[in-house]
Design an enzyme around this catalytic site. Structure first.
Site, short mmCIF file in Angstrom:
data_model
loop_
_atom_site.label_atom_id
_atom_site.label_comp_id
_atom_site.label_asym_id
_atom_site.label_seq_id
_atom_site.Cartn_x
_atom_site.Cartn_y
_atom_site.Cartn_z
N CYS A 2 0.83 -1.21 0.00
CA CYS A 2 0.00 0.00 0.00
C CYS A 2 0.86 1.25 0.00
O CYS A 2 0.50 2.27 -0.57
CB CYS A 2 -0.94 0.00 1.20
SG CYS A 2 -0.09 0.05 2.80
N HIS A 28 -1.68 1.32 7.58
CA HIS A 28 -2.10 1.33 6.19
C HIS A 28 -1.87 2.72 5.60
O HIS A 28 -1.88 3.72 6.32
CB HIS A 28 -3.59 0.96 6.11
CG HIS A 28 -4.08 0.63 4.74
ND1 HIS A 28 -3.32 -0.02 3.79
CD2 HIS A 28 -5.29 0.87 4.14
CE1 HIS A 28 -4.02 -0.18 2.69
NE2 HIS A 28 -5.22 0.35 2.87
N ASN A 61 -8.83 3.50 -1.53
CA ASN A 61 -8.09 2.39 -0.96
C ASN A 61 -7.36 1.61 -2.06
O ASN A 61 -7.52 1.90 -3.25
CB ASN A 61 -9.05 1.46 -0.20
CG ASN A 61 -8.34 0.69 0.90
OD1 ASN A 61 -7.12 0.72 1.03
ND2 ASN A 61 -9.11 -0.03 1.70
#
Length: 449
Positions: free
Chosen positions: A99, A292, A322
């Site tokens: 990520c 994250h 996301n």
């Protein structure tokens, strides 16, 4: 083999890799917000209420209550609409814990769009970033460090150079479980071992201007007033220059289910997302899963939603993209409550917690980068054919398309932004123009005779 409690990005530190957001950055941002397009957006949004305001920087009231770089509204002037159509869509990292790279390269591409430097979707390559600036690859990394390395390194190429097929077409990496990468083994061994592109072709290289700028997370824990001021600053920065990169703590209740209830806003203390029952709150129920990194595209306010077992309130939120695919959340997007409604799982106040193994984990922060130069077309190394995945996401022609893109001068458009989503100039286009011109000449000669 690590298959349990793999705390990815467990101590994201944007501070040491960034420089503070400066007064010069602030002044440049306010200058951009005073332009006619942003003034038009503000006046249309608050017609009859704040119509006398001159530009966004004068007062916090002049910022729109809701804005993001995905949703096109009736209030958006044409140039803003054109840019929103070119903003990257949600991608899927699958079982690779990257990520930190995927959100960063997408955000950088978005900033090229908002700056008016390209008239196509940049589609920057996460794989390229992981090969040239590897850090932990699928085992986590630091977005601010990546931005710094991109600035001092070669830059970034797009998926036309090398895409994500090594993972998206591989059953060892692809998954329907959006949270699977938190407990999966490290998938870095699936990456190509050589730097470069799949095929011999020229590709645009995208460079950023300077080291990343940190909007929050610089120094010690922020005070509440600093957090609230940074919320205003981040809104202005996103509106003027495009999406930002944000890191936050993830708890076990951060599942797709929260996007379907209670205004679709993630609140960290809800204990029963996905139960089909009215939301219930328990501040001690949720466990830490990891850290994250996502792209922050805008903000808004959810009206009259539940914030405790007995209270309702208007809740300001960040609108985010996301990296868990379009089947997760609201087609890949989500809303997360701002501080102080979320005190731990948020972006703008540095927090430290103790995880289930007794380790102290520190996170939260927002970084941005400046872009001002158009991408440059150049030749790049080609990886060995044995490194190319047997199955690719796109046809062979896709991997040479960078050569067909034309960067138009902004002055060609009175709004300061190139017209059209993609502009290509090909040999067939040239042939058509030549045939048309020849036909006109023949017709003219025929009329004279």
């Amino acid at each position: 083999m690590k298959t349990k409690n793999r705390l990815l990005n467990s101590d994201i530190d944007f501070v040491n890799e960034s420089i503070p957001y400066s007064r010069s950055d602030f002044n440049n941002m306010l200058t951009k917000l005073s332009s006619n397009d942003y003034y038009q957006l503000m006046v249309n949004t608050y017609i009859g209420t704040y119509g006398s305001a001159k530009f966004f920087g004068e007062s916090t009231k002049t910022l729109p209550e809701n804005f993001n770089w995905k949703t096109i509204t009736e209030f958006d002037p044409p140039s803003i609409v054109s840019k929103k159509k070119l903003i990257s869509e949600p991608e899927n990292q699958y079982l690779c814990g990257n990520c930190w790279a995927m959100s960063t390269v997408q955000t950088i591409g978005d900033r090229f769009v908002v700056a008016g430097l390209v008239n196509w979707v940049p589609d920057l390559s996460t794989t390229f970033a992981m090969l040239y600036y590897p850090q932990g690859q699928c085992d986590g990394g630091n977005s601010a460090k990546l931005m710094r390395q991109i600035h001092t390194g070669i830059g970034l190429a797009s998926k036309h150079c090398i895409d994500y097929s090594w993972c998206s077409r591989n059953i060892e990496c692809k998954t329907d479980n959006s949270l699977g990468h938190f407990v999966s083994e490290n998938k870095s061994y699936l990456l190509p071992s050589k730097k470069g592109c799949y095929y011999n072709s020229k590709h645009y290289i995208y460079k950023i201007d300077s080291r990343p700028k940190i909007i929050s997370g610089y120094g010690t824990l922020n005070t509440d007033n600093e957090v609230l001021n940074n919320q205003i600053l981040l809104k202005q920065e996103i509106l003027a220059n495009g999406p930002a990169v944000g890191g936050f703590l993830v708890f076990e209740n951060f599942t797709s289910a929260f996007t379907k209830v209670n205004g679709g806003v993630y609140l960290e203390n809800v204990s029963n997302y996905g139960s089909g029952k009215p939301v219930e709150f328990n501040p001690h129920i949720n466990k830490y899963s990891g850290n994250h990194v996502v792209s922050i595209l805008g903000w808004g306010v959810a009206k009259g939603i539940k914030i405790s077992n007995t209270q309702f309130s208007d809740v300001p939120y960040w609108f985010c993209r996301n990296t868990w695919g379009k089947n997760w959340g609201d087609k890949g997007y989500f809303k997360i409550a701002m501080y102080p409604f979320n005190k731990k799982s948020q972006f703008l106040k540095l927090v430290s917690i103790v995880d289930h193994e007794g380790h102290t984990r520190r996170n939260s922060g927002v970084v941005i980068c400046n872009v001002s130069e158009t991408p440059i077309l150049q030749s790049l190394p080609v990886i060995p054919s044995t490194e190319i995945p047997k199955s690719l996401d796109n046809s062979t022609n896709f991997y040479s398309q960078d050569e067909n893109y034309e960067i138009k001068n902004n002055s060609q458009n009175e709004k300061g932004f190139p017209k059209g989503n993609r502009r290509r100039t090909t040999s067939s286009d040239t042939q058509i123009v030549f045939i048309f011109f020849l036909s006109v000449v023949i017709l003219f000669i025929f009329i004279i005779l």
